[in-house]
Design a protein around this motif. Structure first.
Motif, short mmCIF file in Angstrom:
data_model
loop_
_atom_site.label_atom_id
_atom_site.label_comp_id
_atom_site.label_asym_id
_atom_site.label_seq_id
_atom_site.Cartn_x
_atom_site.Cartn_y
_atom_site.Cartn_z
N MET A 1 0.85 -1.20 0.00
CA MET A 1 0.00 0.00 0.00
C MET A 1 0.89 1.25 0.00
O MET A 1 1.84 1.33 0.78
CB MET A 1 -0.87 -0.03 1.26
CG MET A 1 -1.93 1.06 1.27
SD MET A 1 -2.99 0.86 2.73
CE MET A 1 -3.95 2.33 2.63
N PRO A 2 0.60 2.22 -0.87
CA PRO A 2 1.45 3.41 -0.87
C PRO A 2 1.29 4.18 0.45
O PRO A 2 0.23 4.13 1.07
CB PRO A 2 0.91 4.23 -2.05
CG PRO A 2 -0.46 3.71 -2.30
CD PRO A 2 -0.52 2.29 -1.80
N ASN A 3 2.33 4.88 0.80
CA ASN A 3 2.30 5.62 2.04
C ASN A 3 1.37 6.83 1.91
O ASN A 3 1.54 7.64 1.02
CB ASN A 3 3.74 6.07 2.31
CG ASN A 3 3.89 6.63 3.67
OD1 ASN A 3 2.95 6.56 4.46
ND2 ASN A 3 5.04 7.17 3.95
N ASN A 123 -5.75 19.20 5.91
CA ASN A 123 -6.60 18.15 6.44
C ASN A 123 -6.01 16.76 6.17
O ASN A 123 -6.67 15.90 5.62
CB ASN A 123 -7.98 18.31 5.81
CG ASN A 123 -9.05 17.72 6.69
OD1 ASN A 123 -8.85 17.56 7.90
ND2 ASN A 123 -10.16 17.33 6.10
N GLU A 124 -4.74 16.56 6.55
CA GLU A 124 -4.06 15.30 6.22
C GLU A 124 -3.44 14.69 7.48
O GLU A 124 -3.09 15.42 8.40
CB GLU A 124 -2.89 15.57 5.26
CG GLU A 124 -3.31 15.93 3.87
CD GLU A 124 -2.09 16.20 3.00
OE1 GLU A 124 -1.08 15.49 3.13
OE2 GLU A 124 -2.15 17.17 2.22
N PRO A 125 -3.23 13.37 7.46
CA PRO A 125 -2.44 12.79 8.56
C PRO A 125 -0.99 13.25 8.39
O PRO A 125 -0.56 13.58 7.28
CB PRO A 125 -2.56 11.28 8.32
CG PRO A 125 -2.83 11.15 6.86
CD PRO A 125 -3.61 12.38 6.45
N PHE A 126 -0.25 13.30 9.48
CA PHE A 126 1.14 13.76 9.40
C PHE A 126 1.99 13.11 10.48
O PHE A 126 1.47 12.67 11.51
CB PHE A 126 1.20 15.30 9.50
CG PHE A 126 0.64 15.87 10.78
CD1 PHE A 126 -0.74 15.92 11.01
CD2 PHE A 126 1.48 16.36 11.78
CE1 PHE A 126 -1.26 16.44 12.20
CE2 PHE A 126 0.97 16.88 12.97
CZ PHE A 126 -0.42 16.92 13.18
N ALA A 127 3.28 13.06 10.21
CA ALA A 127 4.21 12.53 11.21
C ALA A 127 4.77 13.70 12.01
O ALA A 127 4.90 14.80 11.50
CB ALA A 127 5.35 11.79 10.52
N VAL A 128 5.08 13.44 13.28
CA VAL A 128 5.80 14.43 14.09
C VAL A 128 7.09 13.76 14.55
O VAL A 128 7.06 12.63 15.07
CB VAL A 128 4.97 14.88 15.32
CG1 VAL A 128 5.80 15.76 16.24
CG2 VAL A 128 3.72 15.62 14.87
N ASN A 150 -1.42 2.89 8.25
CA ASN A 150 -2.05 2.49 6.98
C ASN A 150 -3.11 1.40 7.22
O ASN A 150 -4.10 1.33 6.50
CB ASN A 150 -1.00 2.02 5.97
CG ASN A 150 -0.16 3.20 5.45
OD1 ASN A 150 -0.52 4.36 5.66
ND2 ASN A 150 0.93 2.90 4.77
N GLU A 151 -2.89 0.57 8.26
CA GLU A 151 -3.87 -0.48 8.54
C GLU A 151 -5.10 0.07 9.29
O GLU A 151 -6.23 -0.29 8.97
CB GLU A 151 -3.19 -1.57 9.39
CG GLU A 151 -4.03 -2.82 9.52
CD GLU A 151 -3.35 -3.87 10.38
OE1 GLU A 151 -2.11 -3.86 10.50
OE2 GLU A 151 -4.09 -4.69 10.95
N HIS A 152 -4.87 0.95 10.26
CA HIS A 152 -5.97 1.37 11.14
C HIS A 152 -6.52 2.77 10.83
O HIS A 152 -7.60 3.13 11.30
CB HIS A 152 -5.52 1.36 12.61
CG HIS A 152 -5.17 -0.01 13.11
ND1 HIS A 152 -6.12 -0.88 13.59
CD2 HIS A 152 -3.99 -0.66 13.19
CE1 HIS A 152 -5.54 -2.01 13.96
NE2 HIS A 152 -4.23 -1.90 13.72
#
Ligand code: UTP
Length: 295
Positions: A1-3, A123-128, A150-152
């Motif tokens: 699955m693409p990131n 409005n996106e998920p992001f890493a910190v 990506n799974e949850h």
């Protein structure tokens, strides 16, 4: 699955008081481990996971971070004229990405620093990524967290067991292990006393957050130490939505602390081909004899 996480936020606006006076006029994030500043390790970690957009939260005395990731025409010309091709490539790589810089007007806490990124994260998920927590690149912690996200499709925090006498330095979780090393978090306490800590599992400096965290951060009042704490916002979030934790069993160095910084320096030097052999000899002869004399 693409990131599907493409953005990373790097809070770097803290005062770095544990490293004073070094951090009076220079950013803690620019302290080098061997020959790379802490913040470069953090950016490379995100890059290695396919993250393409970098948002840096900076503050007073942090301009060197922007310069580090900017092009450096004179230096590049100088390296070119001297035929130092390999170093030229290294230097050029630093400016190949777009960075957004946001100033946190005052160091009001990690939660507030993250809130400053709201307009850029959109409005996106992001890493910190907290650059003072150095993760051994071989351990791919962020990559494992992205798989869980990506799974949850839910918030994922990095966790690590810490000695009981250190729980007062961390956010500590309560939770249920739902799969090997994956926890569904039910409670979080910022810097608890040893006697009231819900476990010995601490939150460390990697997070995958969803944009709904901003709603909670906006409502978060100053907490421990008078700062707007990310832990408090996460605690409110987990009452409404699932929050997962990934228990990391690899190596982390707390490079925001003098002892952790020294350990990271020694261990990274022992992995750096250009200095490894001589440095090992030095540790085994000179350093060992100094220690023996002291005993
Ligand atoms: P720390 O708790 O390590 O604080 O912050 P600090 O100010 O950097 O260092 P000490 O404790 O005074 O020595 C954790 C991370 O959150 C960022 C810091 O830059 C660090 O990456 N931070 C903290 C902010 O960006 N803004 C803040 O207001 C506080």
């Amino acid at each position: 699955m693409p990131n599907i996480v493409k953005k990373a936020v790097f809070p770097a606006a803290g005062l770095g008081t544990r490293f004073l006076p070094a951090t009076k006029a220079s950013p803690k994030e620019m302290l080098p481990i061997v020959d790379k500043p802490l913040i470069q390790y953090a950016v490379e970690e995100a890059e290695n996971c396919g993250i393409k957009e970098f948002i840096m939260i900076t503050g007073k005395s942090k301009r060197a971070i922007e310069d580090h990731f900017d092009s450096a025409w004179e230096l590049e010309e100088n390296l070119k004229s001297k035929g130092k091709q390999a170093m030229l490539e290294e230097i050029r790589k630093l400016s190949r990405h777009q960075f957004a810089y946001i100033r946190q007007g005052a160091p009001l806490g990690l939660g507030h620093a993250i809130l400053c990124s709201k307009a850029f994260v959109n409005n996106e998920p992001f890493a910190v990524i907290l650059s003072d927590d150095i993760i051994d690149p071989e351990d791919n912690l962020l990559g494992e967290m992205l798989k869980i996200y990506n799974e949850h499709g839910a918030t994922v925090l990095a966790l690590q067991r810490v000695p009981q006498e250190e729980v007062h330095r961390y956010g500590i979780i309560a939770g249920k292990e739902v799969k090997k090393n994956i926890f569904r978090i039910t409670d979080m306490v910022e810097k608890p006393k040893q006697s009231s800590a819900p476990s010995d599992i601490a939150v460390i400096g990697r997070y995958i957050l969803t944009p709904d965290i901003f709603n909670f951060l906006e409502k978060t009042l100053p907490g421990k130490g008078g700062e707007i704490q990310l832990t408090d916002a996460l605690n409110a979030l987990l009452q409404k939505k699932p929050v997962y934790g990934y228990l990391f069993e690899g190596t982390r160095y707390d490079a925001g602390d003098k002892l952790g910084y020294l350990k990271a320096t020694v261990e990274f030097a022992l992995k750096t081909p250009t200095v490894r052999d001589e440095f090992k000899k030095y540790l085994l002869s000179t350093v060992a004899s100094i220690i023996n004399k002291e005993q």
